[in-house]
Design an enzyme around this catalytic site. Structure first.
Site: not given
Ligand code: PLP
Length: 417
Positions: A214, A211, A134, A375, A237
């Site tokens: 998900q 990270d 992401h 993203c 999430k």
């Molecule tokens: C794999 C992953 N990393 C990071 C993020 C960013 O999360 P946040 O916008 O809640 O900071 C997302 C959001 O979709 C994601 O799917």
């Protein structure tokens, strides 16, 4: 309605139709149809078990934390610190001091990049990410590498959407300062081999950030078993509120890191001659935190724990397997990514139809999905696609939701010829 024989989707105790009743937002019709919410990777809906304690906090406890000399402030502080303990237990951290409350995954990664990264990464060094990350797990590292004159290296992935472990082994070396990698890909659903990557990183003597945006609340996450140094996730999430998230860091590492932001609450004493900082986690929580958010997140992890993380993971895995099979039978639909280890996320395209148009037609049918680059523009480049449509599942989704998706897709196909 059905596009094939349905597999048994849930262990006896997990009944998504019953779970669904816990979520007020899922009770409403959308465009005159029952809402089929399949955009859980973007954000999950919230159960009353989360909404009620947040409302109760504002009604009965609202006060600032760590600085009051009155009853409400004591109660708010106790609830906030209890939330930290609940989250630490949920993720099996060794110590609640390893849990830093942040705004979300993005802020957690920025904190590590700015604090750990800036203080440890030098000109000849490297940071390793993967091709499926992401933007939140690319751009903060890009910025630090640019600033420090370091190099960002990218672990390749296969056409199926899996990490190339041999490629990873070649990349990770004594120049690597940190490997930062998704636990689960938000675009392809691949569950990455974190234990193998941690092993490679340990041999090279570098840190690992996972990270977990998900993964957390969709599968059991045991930080001591994973063995990573940092883990990031987002409350919204995980069936919790927006604006709250978690950075886990191994205590010795957090203790060695400089603050990320400066201000009230993160200091032990301030003089114009110099400031002494608090110990972790408070060193990294400058200013008034999201108290209600932490309380809501603790309620959310207690809610999913009561359902059983193993059962949730198995349910979502079975739904994804059912969906890939059912979607592949819709003429013109192509599944993007076929990882052997998949969580409840499925990306697809329809020949000749832009994913945004698919999303718009599905919305009219009451089916909420995501369409776009998710993203993950570098991943889309790797796949040779501008965008995909994505269905992502949670504990309240059913096989009937997948049937509604495939049926709406057939409608979309008719609309676009
Ligand atoms: C794999 C992953 N990393 C990071 C993020 C960013 O999360 P946040 O916008 O809640 O900071 C997302 C959001 O979709 C994601 O799917």
């Amino acid at each position: 309605m059905s596009s094939g024989s349905r597999p048994p989707l849930a262990a006896p105790e997990l009944d998504p139709a019953v779970i669904r009743r816990d979520f007020p937002a899922l009770q409403q019709p959308v465009h005159g149809r029952p809402l089929v919410y399949l955009d859980n990777a973007a954000t999950t809906q919230k159960p009353s078990a989360v909404i009620d304690p947040v409302a109760r906090y504002y009604r009965e406890e609202n006060a600032n934390v760590h600085r009051g000399v009155h009853a409400l402030s004591d109660r708010a502080t106790e609830s906030y610190e209890q939330a930290r303990q609940t989250v630490a237990r949920f993720l099996n951290a060794r110590d609640p001091r390893e849990i830093v409350f942040v705004r979300g995954t993005t802020e957690a990664i920025n904190l590590v990049a700015c604090s750990y990264g800036r203080s440890r990464i030098g000109p000849a060094d490297e940071v390793v990410v993967s091709a499926m990350e992401h933007h939140s797990n690319i751009v903060p590292w890009q910025a630090v590498c640019e600033e420090r004159g370091a190099r960002l290296r990218v672990i390749p992935i296969s056409d199926a959407g899996e990490i190339d472990l041999d490629g990873c082994a070649h990349l990770v070396s004594d120049r690597t300062r940190i490997v930062s990698i998704a636990h689960v890909s938000n675009a392809l659903g691949a569950i990455n081999p974190i234990a193998d990557i941690v092993r490679l990183a340990r041999c090279a003597g570098c840190a690992v950030l996972v990270d977990g945006a998900q993964a957390a609340a969709h599968m059991p996450v045991d930080l001591q078993e994973l063995g990573c140094d940092f883990y990031a996730c987002s409350g919204h999430k995980m069936f919790g509120p927006t604006g709250i998230g978690v950075l886990y860091g191994r205590l010795p590492l957090l203790e060695s890191m400089p603050p990320y932001q400066h201000g009230g609450d993160m200091i032990a004493s301030v003089r114009f001659e110099g400031t002494e900082y608090q110990l972790p986690p408070h060193r990294f929580e400058a200013g008034t935190p999201h108290i209600a958010g932490a309380i809501g997140l603790a309620a959310a992890v207690e809610y999913v724990s009561s359902l059983g993380l193993d059962r949730i993971a198995e349910h979502e895995r079975a739904l994804a397997a059912y969906a890939t099979e059912a979607l592949a039978r819709v003429p013109g639909v192509r599944i993007v990514g076929r990882p052997a280890m998949r969580a409840g996320i499925v990306s697809f395209v329809i020949d000749g139809v832009h994913p945004h148009d698919i999303g718009t037609v599905l919305d009219r049918e009451g089916v909420a999905i995501r369409a776009g680059h998710h993203c993950c523009q570098p991943l889309m480049d790797r796949l040779g696609l501008p965008a995909t449509a994505r269905a992502s599942f949670a504990c309240y989704n059913t096989a009937a939701d997948v049937d509604a998706l495939t049926s709406a897709l057939r409608t979309a196909r008719e609309v676009f010829g």
